[in-house]
Design a protein around this motif. Structure first.
Motif, PDB file in Angstrom:
ATOM      1  N   ASN A 157       0.846  -1.194   0.000  1.00  0.00           N
ATOM      2  CA  ASN A 157       0.000   0.000   0.000  1.00  0.00           C
ATOM      3  C   ASN A 157       0.880   1.241   0.000  1.00  0.00           C
ATOM      4  N   LEU A 211      -3.803   0.951  -3.093  1.00  0.00           N
ATOM      5  CA  LEU A 211      -4.173   0.117  -1.945  1.00  0.00           C
ATOM      6  C   LEU A 211      -4.445  -1.326  -2.356  1.00  0.00           C
ATOM      7  N   ILE A 236      -6.127   1.823   6.688  1.00  0.00           N
ATOM      8  CA  ILE A 236      -4.721   1.631   6.290  1.00  0.00           C
ATOM      9  C   ILE A 236      -3.878   1.369   7.543  1.00  0.00           C
TER      10      ILE A 236
END
Ligand code: G1P
Length: 297
Positions: A157, A211, A236
């Motif tokens: 990510n 992501l 996240i």
């Protein structure tokens, strides 16, 4: 560049209240920076990074966004008849192929994370990008492309990141990162809109993300965070705990906060000055205006 990211989400459901009354009848994302709507900058940037599927998360009253990327047969025919090839080209450059754009509705304003989650069925089990059109980034190599290149090395990510003044940190997602000047930084923690003085660094997240589908999964599970909203930052942050495979990317370029009036005006000046057809006249006018203001003081 081996690019595995083909889908991008554009959260465009916001009411744009900061720009009322302009946004009473037009979506904020249609407001123009020189001669292109804000959303066009984000879509072009995604395109330059190899994105093929553009997913708009919308709300009521955002129809103009879909129309903008569709064909305009009458307009095209008129320009063609009149031989206005330059304008015709500018117009056609906004067309996206059939099926390239999909829209999903966010029925309630429950936060950025929730908006992204609304696109889960269209994303499926693939990595995806998120672009916040309020953040306009002027750069020689478009920001998301820089990130896609870095991401091809790291996987995982990645978020665009930029230093902000300490008193501005509470307006952003802030990264906990080791000190260092490398553009790609492993993130060990992150917090959305930290209380003044509590931020782990001055490195803020800017609205470009690449992501993994797992972050989408976390979005379906997390509780509301800062401001009572489902925050992308929190999903996240959970991924940092699970895999640790999260990076901040210090991009090369200048970011304009077109979600604020001051930022929008700055962007208008900067983009206007950078234009071959407008820059010189605008610069002359700016000097003239400043001289008049000084004389009046
Ligand atoms: C959003 C994100 C935040 C990020 C910012 C960048 O906040 O939640 O983490 O730093 O965009 O523009 P918003 O500006 O929507 O409050």
């Amino acid at each position: 560049m081996q690019n595995t990211v083909k889908k991008a989400i554009f959260p465009v459901a916001g009411l744009g209240t900061r720009f009322l009354p302009a946004t009473k009848s037009i979506p904020k994302e249609i407001m123009t920076l020189v001669d292109r709507p804000l959303i066009q900058y984000a879509v072009d940037e995604a395109h330059a990074a190899g994105i093929e599927e553009f997913i708009f998360v919308t709300s009521r009253g955002k129809g103009a966004l879909e129309d903008h990327f569709d064909r305009a047969p009458e307009l095209e025919a008129t320009l063609e008849r009149k031989g206005k090839t330059g304008l015709l080209e500018a117009l056609r450059s906004t067309n996206l192929d059939s099926g390239a754009i999909a829209t999903v509705r966010q029925r309630q304003a429950l936060g950025l994370g929730h908006a992204v989650w609304c696109a889960r069925h269209l994303i499926g089990d693939e990595p995806f990008a998120v672009l916040l059109p309020d953040d306009v980034i002027a750069a020689d190599t478009p920001c998301l492309r820089q990130m896609a290149e870095a991401h091809a090395e790291t996987g995982g990510n990645m978020m665009a990141a930029m230093e902000v003044a300490p008193d501005q940190a509470s307006s952003y997602g802030i990264l906990d990162v080791p000190l260092g000047m490398s553009p790609t930084l492993p993130v060990t923690g992150m917090v959305e809109k930290p209380a003044p003085g509590t931020q782990p660094s001055n490195l803020a997240v800017i609205g470009r993300y690449i992501l993994t589908p797992r972050v989408m999964h976390h979005l379906g599970e997390i509780a509301p965070g800062a401001g009572g909203e489902i925050q992308l930052t929190d999903a996240i942050a959970r991924e940092i705990e699970v895999t640790g495979n999260v990076y901040g990317y210090r991009f090369r370029g200048e970011r304009f906060d077109c979600g604020s009036k001051a930022g929008f005006l700055r962007a208008t000046l900067a983009f206007g000055l950078a234009r071959d057809d407008l820059g010189d006249a605008l610069e002359d006018y700016m000097y003239q205006l400043i001289a008049q203001r000084r004389a009046a003081e």
